[in-house]
Write a protein that holds these residues in place. Structure first.
Motif, PDB file in Angstrom:
ATOM      1  N   ARG A 256       0.815  -1.221   0.000  1.00  0.00           N
ATOM      2  CA  ARG A 256       0.000   0.000   0.000  1.00  0.00           C
ATOM      3  C   ARG A 256       0.843   1.263   0.000  1.00  0.00           C
ATOM      4  NH1 ARG A 256      -4.903   1.757   0.251  1.00  0.00           N
ATOM      5  NH2 ARG A 256      -5.722  -0.372   0.328  1.00  0.00           N
ATOM      6  N   VAL A 257       2.005   1.236   0.631  1.00  0.00           N
ATOM      7  CA  VAL A 257       2.804   2.460   0.697  1.00  0.00           C
ATOM      8  C   VAL A 257       3.524   2.736  -0.614  1.00  0.00           C
ATOM      9  CG1 VAL A 257       3.091   2.257   3.184  1.00  0.00           C
ATOM     10  CG2 VAL A 257       4.851   1.311   1.669  1.00  0.00           C
ATOM     11  N   GLY A 258       3.490   1.798  -1.554  1.00  0.00           N
ATOM     12  CA  GLY A 258       4.009   2.051  -2.897  1.00  0.00           C
ATOM     13  C   GLY A 258       5.484   1.749  -3.063  1.00  0.00           C
ATOM     14  N   SER A 259       6.314   2.452  -2.346  1.00  0.00           N
ATOM     15  CA  SER A 259       7.761   2.296  -2.507  1.00  0.00           C
ATOM     16  C   SER A 259       8.273   0.991  -1.921  1.00  0.00           C
ATOM     17  CB  SER A 259       8.497   3.475  -1.875  1.00  0.00           C
ATOM     18  OG  SER A 259       8.168   3.583  -0.494  1.00  0.00           O
ATOM     19  N   HIS A 260       7.519   0.406  -0.995  1.00  0.00           N
ATOM     20  CA  HIS A 260       7.918  -0.820  -0.323  1.00  0.00           C
ATOM     21  C   HIS A 260       6.704  -1.723  -0.129  1.00  0.00           C
ATOM     22  CE1 HIS A 260      10.989   2.159   0.810  1.00  0.00           C
ATOM     23  NE2 HIS A 260      11.827   1.139   0.879  1.00  0.00           N
ATOM     24  N   PHE A 261       6.977  -2.995   0.146  1.00  0.00           N
ATOM     25  CA  PHE A 261       5.875  -3.929   0.357  1.00  0.00           C
ATOM     26  C   PHE A 261       5.285  -3.780   1.752  1.00  0.00           C
ATOM     27  CE2 PHE A 261       3.721  -8.081   0.540  1.00  0.00           C
ATOM     28  CZ  PHE A 261       3.184  -8.144  -0.743  1.00  0.00           C
ATOM     29  N   TRP A 262       6.133  -3.403   2.713  1.00  0.00           N
ATOM     30  CA  TRP A 262       5.689  -3.256   4.104  1.00  0.00           C
ATOM     31  C   TRP A 262       5.944  -1.836   4.582  1.00  0.00           C
ATOM     32  CZ3 TRP A 262       2.754  -7.135   5.300  1.00  0.00           C
ATOM     33  CH2 TRP A 262       3.005  -8.384   4.724  1.00  0.00           C
ATOM     34  N   GLY A 263       5.047  -1.345   5.416  1.00  0.00           N
ATOM     35  CA  GLY A 263       5.183   0.017   5.913  1.00  0.00           C
ATOM     36  C   GLY A 263       6.433   0.235   6.730  1.00  0.00           C
ATOM     37  N   PHE A 264       6.846  -0.762   7.528  1.00  0.00           N
ATOM     38  CA  PHE A 264       8.012  -0.562   8.373  1.00  0.00           C
ATOM     39  C   PHE A 264       9.280  -0.370   7.543  1.00  0.00           C
ATOM     40  CE2 PHE A 264       8.111  -5.262   8.024  1.00  0.00           C
ATOM     41  CZ  PHE A 264       9.454  -5.477   7.716  1.00  0.00           C
ATOM     42  N   GLN A 265       9.271  -0.823   6.290  1.00  0.00           N
ATOM     43  CA  GLN A 265      10.448  -0.675   5.437  1.00  0.00           C
ATOM     44  C   GLN A 265      10.702   0.773   5.031  1.00  0.00           C
ATOM     45  OE1 GLN A 265       9.125  -3.594   2.527  1.00  0.00           O
ATOM     46  NE2 GLN A 265      10.698  -5.050   3.205  1.00  0.00           N
ATOM     47  N   LEU A 266       9.727   1.656   5.221  1.00  0.00           N
ATOM     48  CA  LEU A 266       9.934   3.075   4.957  1.00  0.00           C
ATOM     49  C   LEU A 266      11.033   3.649   5.848  1.00  0.00           C
ATOM     50  CD1 LEU A 266       6.208   4.240   4.749  1.00  0.00           C
ATOM     51  CD2 LEU A 266       7.815   4.183   2.837  1.00  0.00           C
ATOM     52  N   GLN A 267      11.265   3.012   6.997  1.00  0.00           N
ATOM     53  CA  GLN A 267      12.272   3.518   7.929  1.00  0.00           C
ATOM     54  C   GLN A 267      13.695   3.200   7.480  1.00  0.00           C
ATOM     55  OE1 GLN A 267      11.865   4.969  11.446  1.00  0.00           O
ATOM     56  NE2 GLN A 267      10.048   5.712  10.397  1.00  0.00           N
ATOM     57  N   GLY A 268      13.854   2.250   6.567  1.00  0.00           N
ATOM     58  CA  GLY A 268      15.182   1.890   6.089  1.00  0.00           C
ATOM     59  C   GLY A 268      15.510   0.439   6.356  1.00  0.00           C
ATOM     60  N   GLU A 269      16.508  -0.067   5.635  1.00  0.00           N
ATOM     61  CA  GLU A 269      16.875  -1.475   5.746  1.00  0.00           C
ATOM     62  C   GLU A 269      17.447  -1.837   7.106  1.00  0.00           C
ATOM     63  OE1 GLU A 269      19.458  -2.549   2.573  1.00  0.00           O
ATOM     64  OE2 GLU A 269      17.961  -2.172   0.997  1.00  0.00           O
ATOM     65  N   ASP A 270      17.886  -0.853   7.876  1.00  0.00           N
ATOM     66  CA  ASP A 270      18.485  -1.143   9.180  1.00  0.00           C
ATOM     67  C   ASP A 270      17.451  -1.313  10.278  1.00  0.00           C
ATOM     68  OD1 ASP A 270      17.821   1.561   8.945  1.00  0.00           O
ATOM     69  OD2 ASP A 270      19.393   2.216  10.317  1.00  0.00           O
ATOM     70  N   PHE A 271      16.173  -1.254   9.929  1.00  0.00           N
ATOM     71  CA  PHE A 271      15.135  -1.532  10.930  1.00  0.00           C
ATOM     72  C   PHE A 271      14.369  -2.785  10.548  1.00  0.00           C
ATOM     73  CE2 PHE A 271      10.609  -1.091  12.237  1.00  0.00           C
ATOM     74  CZ  PHE A 271      10.814  -1.390  13.578  1.00  0.00           C
ATOM     75  N   VAL A 272      14.466  -3.805  11.398  1.00  0.00           N
ATOM     76  CA  VAL A 272      13.709  -5.043  11.220  1.00  0.00           C
ATOM     77  C   VAL A 272      13.008  -5.347  12.540  1.00  0.00           C
ATOM     78  CG1 VAL A 272      13.796  -7.496  10.676  1.00  0.00           C
ATOM     79  CG2 VAL A 272      15.370  -5.915   9.526  1.00  0.00           C
ATOM     80  N   PRO A 273      11.676  -5.386  12.574  1.00  0.00           N
ATOM     81  CA  PRO A 273      10.967  -5.716  13.808  1.00  0.00           C
ATOM     82  C   PRO A 273      11.255  -7.160  14.229  1.00  0.00           C
ATOM     83  CG  PRO A 273       9.493  -4.811  12.125  1.00  0.00           C
ATOM     84  CD  PRO A 273      10.768  -5.145  11.450  1.00  0.00           C
ATOM     85  N   ASP A 274      10.920  -7.470  15.470  1.00  0.00           N
ATOM     86  CA  ASP A 274      11.039  -8.841  15.949  1.00  0.00           C
ATOM     87  C   ASP A 274       9.788  -9.647  15.626  1.00  0.00           C
ATOM     88  OD1 ASP A 274      13.617  -8.532  17.562  1.00  0.00           O
ATOM     89  OD2 ASP A 274      12.357  -6.946  18.407  1.00  0.00           O
ATOM     90  N   ILE A 275       8.668  -8.958  15.518  1.00  0.00           N
ATOM     91  CA  ILE A 275       7.383  -9.592  15.213  1.00  0.00           C
ATOM     92  C   ILE A 275       6.610  -8.660  14.288  1.00  0.00           C
ATOM     93  CG2 ILE A 275       5.210 -10.489  16.161  1.00  0.00           C
ATOM     94  CD1 ILE A 275       6.659 -10.839  18.858  1.00  0.00           C
ATOM     95  N   VAL A 276       5.981  -9.221  13.256  1.00  0.00           N
ATOM     96  CA  VAL A 276       5.125  -8.445  12.357  1.00  0.00           C
ATOM     97  C   VAL A 276       3.749  -9.092  12.338  1.00  0.00           C
ATOM     98  CG1 VAL A 276       4.737  -7.688   9.984  1.00  0.00           C
ATOM     99  CG2 VAL A 276       7.061  -7.716  10.915  1.00  0.00           C
ATOM    100  N   THR A 277       2.717  -8.268  12.465  1.00  0.00           N
ATOM    101  CA  THR A 277       1.349  -8.766  12.369  1.00  0.00           C
ATOM    102  C   THR A 277       0.695  -8.203  11.121  1.00  0.00           C
ATOM    103  OG1 THR A 277       0.446  -6.939  13.714  1.00  0.00           O
ATOM    104  CG2 THR A 277       1.123  -8.948  14.869  1.00  0.00           C
TER     105      THR A 277
END
Length: 479
Positions: A256-277
């Motif tokens: 939905r955010v267009g540039s990425h498949f997941w919204g959290f990826q807008l923050q950059g490749e150095d951010f990976v959550p521990d859990i995604v729902t």
């Protein structure tokens, strides 16, 4: 196929008789009876077409033939308890994991976003051995008891004595209306320091942080986009305290955010959550959802000794539908469409901000856009009644939109991903006409520049032109 056998009044009467009164409908004083939908359009019992700008559930479009066909074919063959082996489950998990960073590799399939977030909390509690949870102000994570406790959007009206002492509320990282705004030298740092301070206070009281949970972009909270770097800094504080980070993608995932498949990826490749729902768009309206986590978290959950199963989660029909949704996103380039059409939509809405004093802010990536309406641009007085007037007048123009946020003054635009440039132009033109009508009734005009002693110009605000304090001529719309 079931057909409509009741007139609208009969449907309303039966709903009042048999459906819980807390179950609200859109446009409550004159609700719509929708009998079919296709793509980005919905149709009422009279055949009237409406442009749907509300449904982030019908992600790839209402009644998409490929999705319908996948579900129908699998249902004709088999649907059963997910404790039997079935290829659809593992094939879908493999496809889904391929969209995520490698550490996120273990899937738990459930049936709704609420179930997903509830399970995410269980995973966090078991993995960390802690109980305290940090959530964001105005957040909404679901309707079950554990999630109401961490959803200020729902519990804000409760007294302090009714709040769980193990739940801590951090400021929403809103750079338009929040504590630290766009003119702050480093709003990401300032907002993350608020989380750090919450952790410090919790430790002093004997608490231990299990999780920080946040929507990657706040939806019900008013289409809030966190400043870049915020989640990285928060994650560092939370993990140092022994907690995990949960990214709620229920409303914003799947391109939905267009540039990425997941919204959290807008923050950059150095951010990976521990859990995604995830939920809502995952099945294009079919009730399914998922929790994805790391192998370490999953192993700790298993070590508790309590077997986990979900009768319907990951059943063959749900997974067939989920696979079809991923196929459609890819085959029809819907993520790319969200990027292109979303950029066009934001440009058009930005034009409204230049011509309409009620438009305070336009924000959001892709097809996740918010338009915040204010009565003046310095005090940011929420234009709540005006926002409600906009959505009802748009309904009369056969365009469906909603308003949300803590002041119910943010127009939420989150349509099916097949939304076109022409749809965007139609929506913005209708908003322009409605805003013009409202602003004329309120005698509002754009601020006019005045010269200051230092040679710089300053806009003269509506209240300086005699609008502020004037009783609104707009009727109070009940939602």
């Amino acid at each position: 196929m079931a057909t409509e056998c009741l007139d609208k009044k009969q449907t309303i009467d039966l709903r009042k008789k048999f459906i819980g009164p807390s179950c609200k409908v859109f446009f409550s004083h004159d609700p719509l009876k929708i009998v079919r939908a296709r793509g980005q359009y919905m149709y009422d019992e009279n055949g009237q077409q409406y442009l749907d700008c509300i449904n982030n559930v019908a992600h790839v479009g209402h009644s998409h033939p490929a999705v319908v066909r996948a579900g129908t074919q699998q249902m004709e063959l088999l649907n059963t308890n997910s404790r039997f082996l079935h290829d659809n489950l593992v094939l879908y998990a493999e496809r889904l994991q391929a969209t995520l960073p490698d550490p996120l590799s273990v899937c738990y399939f459930v049936n709704s976003g609420s179930e997903a977030n509830d399970l995410a909390l269980r995973l966090a509690w078991q993995y960390t051995g802690h109980r305290d949870v940090i959530t964001l102000n105005n957040a909404y994570h679901g309707h079950v008891s554990s999630l109401i406790d961490i959803s200020p959007y729902k519990f804000h009206q409760l007294s302090d004595d009714e709040h769980k002492q193990s739940v801590h509320v951090a400021p929403s990282p809103d750079v338009y209306r929040g504590k630290f705004r766009a003119d702050h030298p480093d709003p990401a740092l300032a907002y993350s320091d608020e989380v750090r301070d919450i952790i410090t206070r919790a430790h002093k009281r004997g608490g231990k942080i299990a999780a920080f949970i946040a929507e990657s972009l706040q939806s019900c909270g008013g289409q809030v986009v966190p400043p870049p770097g915020y989640f990285q800094r928060v994650a560092a504080h939370v993990r140092a305290a022994g907690g995990v980070v949960i990214a709620d993608e229920v409303q914003v995932g799947f391109g939905r955010v267009g540039s990425h498949f997941w919204g959290f990826q807008l923050q950059g490749e150095d951010f990976v959550p521990d859990i995604v729902t995830m939920g809502k768009p995952i099945g294009n309206g079919h009730p399914m959802s998922c929790v994805v986590t790391t192998r370490e978290v999953a192993q700790a959950f298993m070590a508790a000794g309590m077997e986990y199963f979900n009768t319907f989660g990951g059943n063959p029909v749900s997974c067939a539908i989920g696979l079809a949704v991923l196929d459609v996103i890819q085959n029809e380039d819907l993520q790319g469409n969200a990027l292109r059409v979303g950029a066009h939509l934001s440009r058009l809405l930005g034009g409204l901000k230049e011509t309409h004093p009620l438009v305070g802010d336009v924000r959001g990536p892709g097809l996740f856009v918010g338009v915040e309406l204010v009565r003046d641009r310095v005090k940011l007085t929420p234009a709540t009644a005006e926002a409600q007037e906009v959505i009802y007048k748009l309904k009369e123009q056969h365009v469906l939109l909603s308003a949300d946020g803590p002041h119910r003054n943010v127009l939420k635009i989150k349509p099916p991903m097949c939304f076109s440039r022409e749809d965007a132009e139609r929506l913005v033109e209708k908003i322009h006409l409605v805003l013009s009508e409202i602003e004329t009734a309120l005698n509002m005009s754009m601020p006019s520049p005045v010269h200051l002693e230092n040679g710089k110009s300053k806009s003269k605000l509506p209240e300086e032109n005699g609008v502020q304090g004037k009783e609104s001529h707009i009727k109070d719309i009940r939602t």
